[in-house]
Every structure is written in structure tokens, then in C-alpha cells.
Enzyme design. Structure first.
Site, PDB file in Angstrom:
ATOM      1  N   HIS A 112       0.814  -1.215   0.000  1.00 23.02           N
ATOM      2  CA  HIS A 112       0.000   0.000   0.000  1.00 23.02           C
ATOM      3  C   HIS A 112       0.851   1.269   0.000  1.00 23.02           C
ATOM      4  O   HIS A 112       0.333   2.356  -0.214  1.00 23.02           O
ATOM      5  CB  HIS A 112      -0.987   0.000   1.166  1.00 23.02           C
ATOM      6  CG  HIS A 112      -0.410   0.351   2.498  1.00 23.02           C
ATOM      7  ND1 HIS A 112       0.044  -0.591   3.382  1.00 23.02           N
ATOM      8  CD2 HIS A 112      -0.227   1.538   3.121  1.00 23.02           C
ATOM      9  CE1 HIS A 112       0.475  -0.002   4.490  1.00 23.02           C
ATOM     10  NE2 HIS A 112       0.323   1.299   4.353  1.00 23.02           N
TER      11      HIS A 112
ATOM     12  N   VAL B 146     -12.680 -24.899  -2.241  1.00 21.71           N
ATOM     13  CA  VAL B 146     -13.872 -25.036  -1.399  1.00 21.71           C
ATOM     14  C   VAL B 146     -14.258 -23.675  -0.833  1.00 21.71           C
ATOM     15  O   VAL B 146     -13.418 -22.801  -0.662  1.00 21.71           O
ATOM     16  CB  VAL B 146     -13.641 -26.002  -0.209  1.00 21.71           C
ATOM     17  CG1 VAL B 146     -13.451 -27.423  -0.681  1.00 21.71           C
ATOM     18  CG2 VAL B 146     -12.464 -25.547   0.654  1.00 21.71           C
ATOM     19  N   GLN B 147     -15.542 -23.517  -0.567  1.00 18.42           N
ATOM     20  CA  GLN B 147     -16.008 -22.403   0.241  1.00 18.42           C
ATOM     21  C   GLN B 147     -16.096 -22.918   1.668  1.00 18.42           C
ATOM     22  O   GLN B 147     -16.707 -23.965   1.919  1.00 18.42           O
ATOM     23  CB  GLN B 147     -17.374 -21.910  -0.232  1.00 18.42           C
ATOM     24  CG  GLN B 147     -17.329 -21.209  -1.577  1.00 18.42           C
ATOM     25  CD  GLN B 147     -18.705 -20.752  -2.028  1.00 18.42           C
ATOM     26  OE1 GLN B 147     -19.671 -20.848  -1.291  1.00 18.42           O
ATOM     27  NE2 GLN B 147     -18.797 -20.260  -3.254  1.00 18.42           N
ATOM     28  N   ILE B 148     -15.471 -22.208   2.590  1.00 15.25           N
ATOM     29  CA  ILE B 148     -15.424 -22.667   3.966  1.00 15.25           C
ATOM     30  C   ILE B 148     -15.976 -21.598   4.902  1.00 15.25           C
ATOM     31  O   ILE B 148     -16.049 -20.417   4.546  1.00 15.25           O
ATOM     32  CB  ILE B 148     -13.985 -23.032   4.393  1.00 15.25           C
ATOM     33  CG1 ILE B 148     -13.026 -21.862   4.101  1.00 15.25           C
ATOM     34  CG2 ILE B 148     -13.530 -24.295   3.715  1.00 15.25           C
ATOM     35  CD1 ILE B 148     -11.610 -22.108   4.552  1.00 15.25           C
TER      36      ILE B 148
ATOM     37  N   ILE C  31      -7.552 -25.348  -2.709  1.00 14.00           N
ATOM     38  CA  ILE C  31      -8.227 -26.647  -2.686  1.00 14.00           C
ATOM     39  C   ILE C  31      -9.617 -26.588  -3.292  1.00 14.00           C
ATOM     40  O   ILE C  31     -10.244 -27.626  -3.487  1.00 14.00           O
ATOM     41  CB  ILE C  31      -8.297 -27.223  -1.257  1.00 14.00           C
ATOM     42  CG1 ILE C  31      -9.079 -26.305  -0.322  1.00 14.00           C
ATOM     43  CG2 ILE C  31      -6.902 -27.473  -0.711  1.00 14.00           C
ATOM     44  CD1 ILE C  31      -9.274 -26.892   1.075  1.00 14.00           C
TER      45      ILE C  31
ATOM     46  N   ASP D  28       0.095  -7.542   1.647  1.00 16.12           N
ATOM     47  CA  ASP D  28       0.563  -6.160   1.702  1.00 16.12           C
ATOM     48  C   ASP D  28       2.092  -6.065   1.732  1.00 16.12           C
ATOM     49  O   ASP D  28       2.666  -5.229   2.419  1.00 16.12           O
ATOM     50  CB  ASP D  28      -0.027  -5.424   2.905  1.00 16.12           C
ATOM     51  CG  ASP D  28       0.114  -3.912   2.765  1.00 16.12           C
ATOM     52  OD1 ASP D  28      -0.008  -3.404   1.636  1.00 16.12           O
ATOM     53  OD2 ASP D  28       0.376  -3.245   3.781  1.00 16.12           O
TER      54      ASP D  28
ATOM     55  N   ASN E 271       5.288   5.050   9.118  1.00 16.16           N
ATOM     56  CA  ASN E 271       6.077   3.877   9.492  1.00 16.16           C
ATOM     57  C   ASN E 271       5.725   2.658   8.642  1.00 16.16           C
ATOM     58  O   ASN E 271       6.363   1.615   8.768  1.00 16.16           O
ATOM     59  CB  ASN E 271       5.866   3.519  10.961  1.00 16.16           C
ATOM     60  CG  ASN E 271       6.761   4.296  11.895  1.00 16.16           C
ATOM     61  OD1 ASN E 271       6.306   5.164  12.622  1.00 16.16           O
ATOM     62  ND2 ASN E 271       8.055   4.004  11.876  1.00 16.16           N
ATOM     63  N   SER E 272       4.725   2.766   7.797  1.00 12.34           N
ATOM     64  CA  SER E 272       4.329   1.643   6.946  1.00 12.34           C
ATOM     65  C   SER E 272       5.524   1.119   6.163  1.00 12.34           C
ATOM     66  O   SER E 272       6.193   1.858   5.457  1.00 12.34           O
ATOM     67  CB  SER E 272       3.248   2.085   5.959  1.00 12.34           C
ATOM     68  OG  SER E 272       2.030   2.301   6.602  1.00 12.34           O
TER      69      SER E 272
END
Length: 524
Positions: free
Chosen positions: A159, A319-321, A317, A189, A261-262
Site C-alpha cells: 500500500h 472449497v467455500q469454507i 483446494i 501487503d 512507518n508503513s
């Protein structure tokens, strides 16, 4: 009389001497106790005519001990060693300057990560107004970073450099160089940049170990664009999920870290980088002493791929988890609310090919226990596509082990769980009174698929509304049984009630996403 006065005076002198000795002893004892606290205590000794307990060798030794204990060990030597590796990162953005200037921290736009970073100060540490500090239509920002090799490779945040047209870095010695972005990974990020014009830059190493709670850390960076600054704190937590993405695994450090500080490093006491400072908790916009850093292990994995490929590939893999809540655990007969519940395996995905089905609970992956759905996503994402992973799965109350070959996470993989169909009622609508639902065959409602039963109405303040069910959701399964008409829902709920269950598990489809919801059963 004279003898009596003399004796009286002698008695008073004796009492005064004893009192003086007692007072001196109290002071000595107090000094010895306080010495252990590292605090020097100074007293006035009796006159040279009397007893001087402060003038002997023991007092001189105690003074030396107090003097040494009163000097806490500082961080100056380590700071002197690592600070030259930390850089200030300056970016210039033109194309998005006007858009960025119109964003506010409270408008709710953008992803959770974008909103969190706007609170952190976005890519810079100064006001983000076009033309301020540059030509009209330009936005200038300040961040931080650090060298990881002598030939100019440096780490910062995505960012910080995202959308930058020009990147410049300024070293601790005050020299300015042009840099180019080698690659970025928005999901964690992390960004890798390369500085031109040198081959002997001071650099630091990423830690091989894991930061422990209670360890000292130093945060070094460029707050508010003012130049290098060092602050100290401790690691107060690990594995933090701040809602920025599926791979959140932040170290929480209690140290003053401010805007700008990012991308700066957090060092351990060996001078190794244990994390990259990314975000702060800031109700007011300034530091309240709580910051979040990306762990060195994550940075190392991401940077290696960015350097070799310019991008990051992750295992998938298919799948919806979702998390296993206590309600869901109770309805499934599980002892603990742990693991990742498979809401929907993608057709022809790695999990489906290996035999993973909707309703299965994944409890371990590659031998690592899975506490929640977020942890499964993070573990699978740490593997490269093509890797083989073993999963421990609970399937209808029984344990099984499946082995699968990971695919590659699609770049546009994103659940669309917020879609809402405009379901319309029909003459075949059926009520489920105790849940506050009105149902219809899926084919009878616009926007619904042919399978399952569509919800055409949800009563406000009902049990269904409390659990997030909404108009347009399609019920695919109730208590482990597929449903194709409204009557099937009632029959499945009645069967669960007969089995003396307190709740039943429904599998729903909202838009393109599936999920499970535990609904209460009617009494009586």
C-alpha cells in the site's frame, strides 16, 4: 545533685546515640532494599564527632552497586548497527491523485485492507491532497522500508507503492536513489523494490525464529516524513486477524508506531527483522501504542516469489469454507467448535476430486490442527500449487484422511456472498412459522436456481432473521437431507426434532456463495 544531673545527661546521650544508631541502621536497610530496585538513596551522615556508618569500605561498595544498578541497558548499540539499513520511501502518484484525495476514512469505500490503511495513513505520512508538495494533479507520499541485500533489494508495503508512478528512497546517510517496483502482493501487503546506483548498501536479515509474546522489539521508520525514528515496545500477541484478508497472521506490538512507518521493520534484540510494520489501531488517527506487523516467515516466503517471478502463487483446494460456531457444533454433535466447515466444494476442484463433500469439517492440514476457517486458508495458501497435502476430515461424524494435489488460487477468487435475489411469492408459498420463513419452489422465484427451495419472505425479529437468512436465499439442504420443495424443509425439521435435537443445520446459497446456518427447532 551534680551526680544525678551527670547521670541524666549520660543517659540522654546514650539514648541519643542509640537513636542515632537506629536511624542510621534504618537508612542503611532502606538503601539496601532500594538498591535492588536500582534507585540510589542519599542520606546525611552524623557529624565527624559521632559514629559515621557511611564512611567505611562497605558504604563505598554499596555506592558502586547502586551506581551500576541505576543504569539500565539501552538499545543504542543495536540501533547504531541496524538503523543504516532502514530507508524512507517517497512515492509520486498522478493518475489516482484526485480519487485518493476524495476518499475519507469514514466513507466505507474500498476493501477492509484499504479502509484499515487509510486509518493508518494510507501510503504516506502526510496529508493526501493533490498539488500539495508537488505539481497540480500529483500526490506525494512517504513510507518506510529496509534493505535485505547489499545490491539494493528492499522490502516495503504494497500500500506504500501501489499505483506509484515514481519511487525514490532516501538512506539513513541522506542519499537519494531511484527505485523500481519488482513485485507486489496485495493479499499480504508486501512489496519488493530495487534501488539502482549502488552495490554496498547496509542490509539486515529476516529472523528465522518466531517472535514470542513478551519479547522486546524496536520499530524503526519514517513517521510523518520527518526522518528516521526509533521506538521500543514488546510483542503483545501473535496470530492476529484484523479483517484485512484471508491470510491475516499479524504480530501485535505495543510500541508507538505512527503514520509513515508503513513498511518499516520491527527488530528483535539480535538485530533481526521479526516483522514489517503495516497497520495500527487508531481511533483518533494517531498512535495509541498498538501496531500490527507482518511476520518475517510470511515476508520471506512472499519476497522469494516476488524476486523470482514478480508475483505470488498460492495453493488452492477449491472449497467455500466457514467457521464452526458453537450452534453449528451442537447441531452436528461435535465436542468442540473448531475446524473449517466445507460449505460448498467447487466442481472439479482439488477437494471435490479427493472426495471432500459439503458438510465435511476439516480438522487438520499437513499435520497442523485447524482451529477455524481462517487458519485453513492461511495454511493452504502457504503451499505452492502442485504440492500434495493430507487433510483430516470429519464426514457425517466419522473421521477420514484425504490426500489432494493443490491447484493455483485464481487471481479473481472472491466469494460473492452479498448478492441478493429479488424473490417473488407465488401461490405455492409455504410458511415455517417458528422460524419466520416463507418458502417457495426454487423455480417459482426470479433469480433463483432450479435446485432447492427459495426464501420469499423473512419476518423481522424472527429466528431466521437473527441468523442472517434473507429473502432470495436458497435452502439446499436441511439436517443432512437435500430439499427440492417447501414440504421437504418441514419434514427434515420434524425428523430432527424427533431425534431430540435442539437445532438443525441448513445449507444455503446466497448468490454464488454457500454457507451453513444452525436454526433452532420448535418446542413441543
Amino acid at each position: 545533685m551534680t551526680d544525678h544531673l551527670s547521670q541524666s545527661r549520660t543517659s540522654r546521650s546514650s539514648r541519643a546515640l542509640r537513636s542515632s544508631l537506629l536511624s542510621a541502621r534504618k537508612l542503611a536497610l532502606m538503601a539496601s532494599v532500594v538498591t535492588g530496585l536500582g534507585i540510589a538513596v542519599y542520606g546525611v551522615s552524623p557529624s565527624s564527632d559521632g559514629l559515621d556508618i557511611f564512611g567505611g569500605p562497605a558504604h563505598a561498595q554499596a555506592q558502586n552497586v547502586v551506581s551500576g544498578a541505576a543504569q539500565p541497558q539501552g538499545f543504542a548499540d543495536m540501533v547504531e548497527r541496524v538503523k543504516p539499513s532502514v530507508i524512507s520511501v517517497k512515492v509520486i502518484m498522478r493518475e489516482r491523485a484526485s480519487d485518493a484525495a476524495n476518499k475519507s476514512d469514514d466513507d466505507g469505500s474500498g476493501s477492509p485492507m484499504e479502509r484499515f490503511f487509510r486509518q493508518f495513513g494510507g501510503p504516506d505520512g502526510v496529508p493526501q491532497n493533490p498539488g500539495r508538495g508537488g505539481r497540480h494533479g500529483e500526490m506525494m507520499g512517504q513510507g518506510s522500508g529496509f534493505f535485505i541485500s547489499s545490491d539494493g533489494f528492499a522490502v516495503t508495503n504494497n500500500h506504500v507503492v501501489d499505483g506509484a508512478d515514481k519511487v525514490e528512497v532516501t538512506t539513513d546517510a541522506g542519499k537519494t536513489y531511484t527505485a523500481k517496483v519488482i513485485g507486489t502482493d496485495p493479499r499480504t501487503d508486501i512489496a519488493l523494490i530495487k534501488v539502482d546506483g549502488g552495490a554496498d548498501f547496509p542490509f539486515v536479515n529476516l529472523s528465522e525464529g518466531k517472535a514470542r509474546i513478551g519479547d522486546w522489539v524496536l520499530a524503526v521508520g519514517n513517521p510523518f516524513g520527518l526522518g528516521g525514528t526509533v521506538t521500543a515496545g514488546i510483542v503483545s500477541a501473535s496470530g492476529r486477524d484484523i479483517g484485512s484478508g484471508p491470510y491475516d497472521d499479524f504480530i501485535q506490538i505495543d510500541a508507538p508506531v505512527n503514520k509513515g512507518n508503513s513498511g518499516g521493520p520491527a527488530f528483535n534484540m539480535q538485530g533481526e527483522v521479526v516483522g514489517v510494520n503495516t497497520a495500527i489501531y487508531s481511533p483518533s488517527g494517531g498512535s495509541v501504542g498498538i501496531a500490527f506487523s507482518i511476520p518475517a516467515s510470511t515476508v520471506k516466503n512472499v519476497i522469494a516469489q516476488l524476486k523470482n517471478n514478480g508475483s505470488v502463487s498460492r495453493g488452492w483446494i477449491g472449497v467455500q469454507i466457514q467457521p464452526v460456531t458453537q450452534d453449528i457444533a451442537d447441531s452436528m454433535g461435535l465436542k468442540r467448535a473448531e475446524g473449517a466447515l466445507v460449505a460448498d466444494p467447487q466442481k472439479d476442484g482439488p477437494a471435490a476430486k479427493a472426495g471432500v463433500e459439503a458438510g465435511d469439517v476439516i480438522t487438520t492440514a499437513d499435520g497442523q490442527s485447524i482451529k477455524d476457517a481462517h487458519e485453513l486458508a492461511r495454511i493452504i495458501g502457504s503451499f505452492a500449487p502442485g504440492s500434495t497435502v493430507k487433510l483430516d476430515v470429519l464426514h457425517k461424524g466419522n473421521s477420514k484422511v484425504v490426500s489432494l494435489t493443490l491447484g493455483q488460487l485464481p487471481n479473481d477468487q472472491q466469494a460473492k456472498a452479498d448478492s441478493e435475489a429479488d424473490g417473488k411469492g407465488s401461490a405455492h408459498d409455504t410458511d415455517v412459522p417458528h422460524l419466520g420463513l416463507t418458502l417457495a419452489p426454487a423455480g417459482k422465484a426470479d433469480g433463483a436456481s432450479k435446485e432447492g427451495v427459495v426464501i420469499t419472505k423473512v419476518e423481522p425479529k424472527s429466528a431466521a432473521a437473527d441468523r442472517g437468512l434473507k429473502k432470495g436465499d436458497v435452502i439446499l439442504e436441511v439436517a443432512g437431507k437435500n430439499v427440492t420443495k417447501p414440504g421437504d424443509v418441514g419434514d427434515a425439521l420434524e425428523a430432527a426434532r424427533t431425534d431430540k435435537k435442539g437445532s438443525a443445520l441448513m445449507r444455503l446459497r446466497s448468490g454464488d456463495a454457500s454457507r451453513y446456518v444452525a436454526v433452532p427447532l420448535a418446542n413441543g
